[in-house]
Design a protein around this motif. Structure first.
Motif, PDB file in Angstrom:
ATOM      1  N   THR A 161      -4.421  -6.641  -4.759  1.00 57.32           N
ATOM      2  CA  THR A 161      -4.670  -6.150  -3.407  1.00 57.32           C
ATOM      3  C   THR A 161      -5.746  -6.899  -2.627  1.00 57.32           C
ATOM      4  OG1 THR A 161      -6.231  -4.526  -4.278  1.00 57.32           O
ATOM      5  CG2 THR A 161      -3.932  -3.817  -4.015  1.00 57.32           C
ATOM      6  N   LEU A 207       1.777  -0.161  -3.321  1.00 55.49           N
ATOM      7  CA  LEU A 207       0.694   0.580  -2.660  1.00 55.49           C
ATOM      8  C   LEU A 207      -0.664   0.212  -3.242  1.00 55.49           C
ATOM      9  CD1 LEU A 207       2.291   4.127  -2.261  1.00 55.49           C
ATOM     10  CD2 LEU A 207       2.361   2.163  -0.710  1.00 55.49           C
ATOM     11  N   SER A 208      -1.696   0.434  -2.428  1.00 55.30           N
ATOM     12  CA  SER A 208      -3.072   0.115  -2.815  1.00 55.30           C
ATOM     13  C   SER A 208      -3.965   1.326  -2.633  1.00 55.30           C
ATOM     14  CB  SER A 208      -3.585  -1.039  -1.945  1.00 55.30           C
ATOM     15  OG  SER A 208      -4.975  -1.218  -2.137  1.00 55.30           O
ATOM     16  N   SER A 209      -4.924   1.469  -3.548  1.00 58.04           N
ATOM     17  CA  SER A 209      -5.938   2.519  -3.377  1.00 58.04           C
ATOM     18  C   SER A 209      -7.222   1.939  -2.787  1.00 58.04           C
ATOM     19  CB  SER A 209      -6.245   3.161  -4.734  1.00 58.04           C
ATOM     20  OG  SER A 209      -6.702   2.179  -5.656  1.00 58.04           O
ATOM     21  N   GLY A 210      -7.189   0.626  -2.466  1.00 57.78           N
ATOM     22  CA  GLY A 210      -8.390  -0.016  -1.935  1.00 57.78           C
ATOM     23  C   GLY A 210      -8.060  -1.005  -0.841  1.00 57.78           C
ATOM     24  N   GLU A 257      -6.493  -3.771   1.619  1.00 58.51           N
ATOM     25  CA  GLU A 257      -5.166  -3.978   2.199  1.00 58.51           C
ATOM     26  C   GLU A 257      -4.937  -5.457   2.535  1.00 58.51           C
ATOM     27  OE1 GLU A 257      -2.771  -1.632   2.848  1.00 58.51           O
ATOM     28  OE2 GLU A 257      -3.972  -0.096   1.870  1.00 58.51           O
ATOM     29  N   ASN A 306       3.497  -0.881  -8.752  1.00 59.97           N
ATOM     30  CA  ASN A 306       3.079   0.288  -7.966  1.00 59.97           C
ATOM     31  C   ASN A 306       3.941   0.500  -6.721  1.00 59.97           C
ATOM     32  OD1 ASN A 306       1.392   2.551  -7.913  1.00 59.97           O
ATOM     33  ND2 ASN A 306       0.042   1.625  -6.384  1.00 59.97           N
ATOM     34  N   GLY A 335       3.861   4.036  -5.430  1.00 54.49           N
ATOM     35  CA  GLY A 335       2.849   4.724  -6.235  1.00 54.49           C
ATOM     36  C   GLY A 335       3.246   4.991  -7.678  1.00 54.49           C
ATOM     37  N   TRP A 369       0.512   4.875 -10.361  1.00 56.26           N
ATOM     38  CA  TRP A 369      -0.406   6.024 -10.318  1.00 56.26           C
ATOM     39  C   TRP A 369       0.157   7.194 -11.126  1.00 56.26           C
ATOM     40  CZ3 TRP A 369      -0.821   5.546  -4.260  1.00 56.26           C
ATOM     41  CH2 TRP A 369      -1.614   4.440  -3.964  1.00 56.26           C
ATOM     42  N   SER A 387      -1.691   8.758 -14.417  1.00 60.48           N
ATOM     43  CA  SER A 387      -2.076  10.176 -14.523  1.00 60.48           C
ATOM     44  C   SER A 387      -1.632  10.768 -15.860  1.00 60.48           C
ATOM     45  CB  SER A 387      -1.494  10.979 -13.354  1.00 60.48           C
ATOM     46  OG  SER A 387      -0.091  11.139 -13.488  1.00 60.48           O
ATOM     47  N   ASP A 416      -1.570  -2.300  -7.600  1.00 59.40           N
ATOM     48  CA  ASP A 416      -2.870  -1.728  -7.233  1.00 59.40           C
ATOM     49  C   ASP A 416      -4.013  -2.358  -8.046  1.00 59.40           C
ATOM     50  OD1 ASP A 416      -4.611  -0.132  -5.770  1.00 59.40           O
ATOM     51  OD2 ASP A 416      -4.526   1.519  -7.216  1.00 59.40           O
TER      52      ASP A 416
END
Length: 457
Positions: free
Chosen positions: A53, A76-79, A81, A197, A200, A203, A207, A223
């Motif tokens: 990312t 997708l990214s959690s940080g 872009e 990802n 998502g 993720w 989990s 991600d």
């Protein structure tokens, strides 16, 4: 159709379960004269690396090559872009004649000034392979100038097919993960290889693993970031979802850092449960094993009744599968069985011999199995086998719709995850929405009738 049948060399790449031939040729160059569905080297490299990312992804080539961007995959990214940009040196005729290195240096200078990245990937394209720009030297010079990592990705088209692009990407990743000094091993930790990802999905699997007490050290490459990849060699285990793209990297990490690896699949209820159990058994921790069993029991109790409801709606339906790697094809055969659909044609772009052996063992009698197919062959066998649904990628979508067949894109433009227990429900919902759509009531019969009129309204 006739053309496909006329190319005798292709017969070695096609088998029918139950007939004399029990194995087929694969992992080989495409036959001259066939329009292969395989993607190019650069595409293979970009698929693997683009989800990192916070890296700058700079395509050294004509602007057209930069059109392969984040948008068609949707990781997708959690940080950061930053990866959603597609930068290009936009080579022109002048650069091809006199060399593109000056333009590449200026592009790197501009990107460093604007974004201050820790990591830049510079992708070689076909024309760069022709004119011979020295990416290694330019990247080395830029890395020293800015004290960052600038890594060439040797992905010009003449070195092979999409599989060669996977290897080029893995070689680039190895340069990123190599630590200056050896890292201490983390207990009960793993790297998750071959998940990008999409919608998502990484993720979801993270989990599950964290719930049972397993730390996800790094994901290759969904991600992921420069800093997380730098910690990759501290993991105790590598698990591989996409074998086609990541087997090479897993073997490298085992050879150089003694990290063992196992193949997993989180597609479908059966394979998700099996994979979680295999991971728990590897660590051998009684608490992890107990928590894993509890998680599987809970998830199956809530998802299986939903899957069973859909199963009753698909009686008599047949599916065709044409995807990138063999392991995904294997999981999809099992997943279609879970929802009561027979798979009558299975093919891949880059499947390996051992994967085709497993596909052959799993497939029903009469199932057509083929490697590196062309559009004519897909049309021929889907029609002959009476498939109602095709699972494929972006290049197979128009063919399916032109044939009046329902379609699921398992790789591109994804809006919902298909991994894990929740992914199994999403898959069944998507099969239902496309297979049972009322739009098929307004289609011609196969090939239309003689008058070109709608046969059923």
């Amino acid at each position: 159709m006739d053309t496909a049948q006329a190319i005798k060399e292709r017969e070695l790449f096609i088998a029918t379960k139950g007939k004399q031939k029990t194995s087929l040729k694969c992992d080989a160059d495409s036959i001259a004269g066939c329009v292969s569905q395989r993607a190019c080297v650069y595409c293979g490299a970009r698929v693997v690396l683009n989800p990192i990312t916070d890296a700058v992804h700079l395509v050294h080539g004509p602007i057209g090559c930069a059109s392969y961007t984040w948008d068609i995959r949707g990781s997708l990214s959690s940080g950061s872009e930053l990866y959603r940009n597609s930068f290009s040196t936009d080579l022109k005729e002048h650069d091809v004649i006199f060399g593109g290195e000056p333009k590449l240096k200026r592009a790197i200078d501009e990107l460093v000034e604007k974004y201050q990245p820790k990591l830049i990937f510079v992708y070689s394209t076909c024309i760069v392979g022709v004119i011979g720009d020295d990416l290694e030297a330019v990247c080395k010079q830029a890395a020293a100038k800015y004290n960052i990592e600038v890594i060439p990705v040797q992905s010009s088209g003449f070195i092979g097919n999409k599989s060669a692009g996977y290897r080029a990407a893995c070689d680039a990743i190895m340069r990123v993960v190599t630590p200056r000094k050896r890292l201490s091993r983390k207990v009960n930790s793993l790297n998750y290889l071959g998940d990008f990802n999409l919608a998502g999905e990484a993720w979801i699997i993270r989990s599950y693993l964290e719930e049972v007490g397993i730390d996800v050290n790094a994901v290759f490459t969904g991600d992921s970031s420069y800093d997380t990849l730098k910690q990759a060699t501290a993991a105790s285990l590598n698990i591989i979802q996409c074998a086609g793209s990541m087997n090479y990297l897993a073997k490298k990490l085992q050879e150089e850092y003694s990290i063992p690896y196992i193949q997993v699949s989180f597609l479908g209820l059966e394979d998700t449960a099996i994979s979680l159990r295999r991971i728990a058994e590897f660590f051998g921790d009684a608490e992890i094993i107990a928590k894993t069993e509890a998680l599987i029991e809970r998830e199956l109790a809530s998802t299986r009744p939903v899957i069973d409801r859909y199963k009753g709606m698909f009686s008599g339906k047949k599916a065709a599968v044409y995807v990138g790697g063999g392991f995904k094809a294997i999981s999809l055969i099992k997943q279609f069985r879970e929802i009561g659909i027979d798979v009558v044609m299975v093919g891949t772009q880059t499947g390996r011999p051992e994967e085709y052996d497993t596909i052959h063992d799993l497939a029903d009698e009469g199932t057509v199995i083929l490697d590196d197919a062309n559009p004519s062959e897909l049309e021929r066998f889907m029609t002959q086998q009476g498939a109602h649904l095709l699972v494929g990628g972006v290049k197979e979508r128009p063919l399916a719709y032109k044939l009046g067949i329902a379609f699921i894109d398992h790789n591109h433009d994804r809006k919902h995850p298909l991994s894990g227990f929740v992914g199994a429900i999403n898959f069944a919902k998507e099969v239902h929405s496309t297979l049972c759509s009322p739009v098929w009531d307004y289609m011609y019969d196969f090939g239309g009738d003689l008058n070109g009129t709608i046969a059923k309204v």
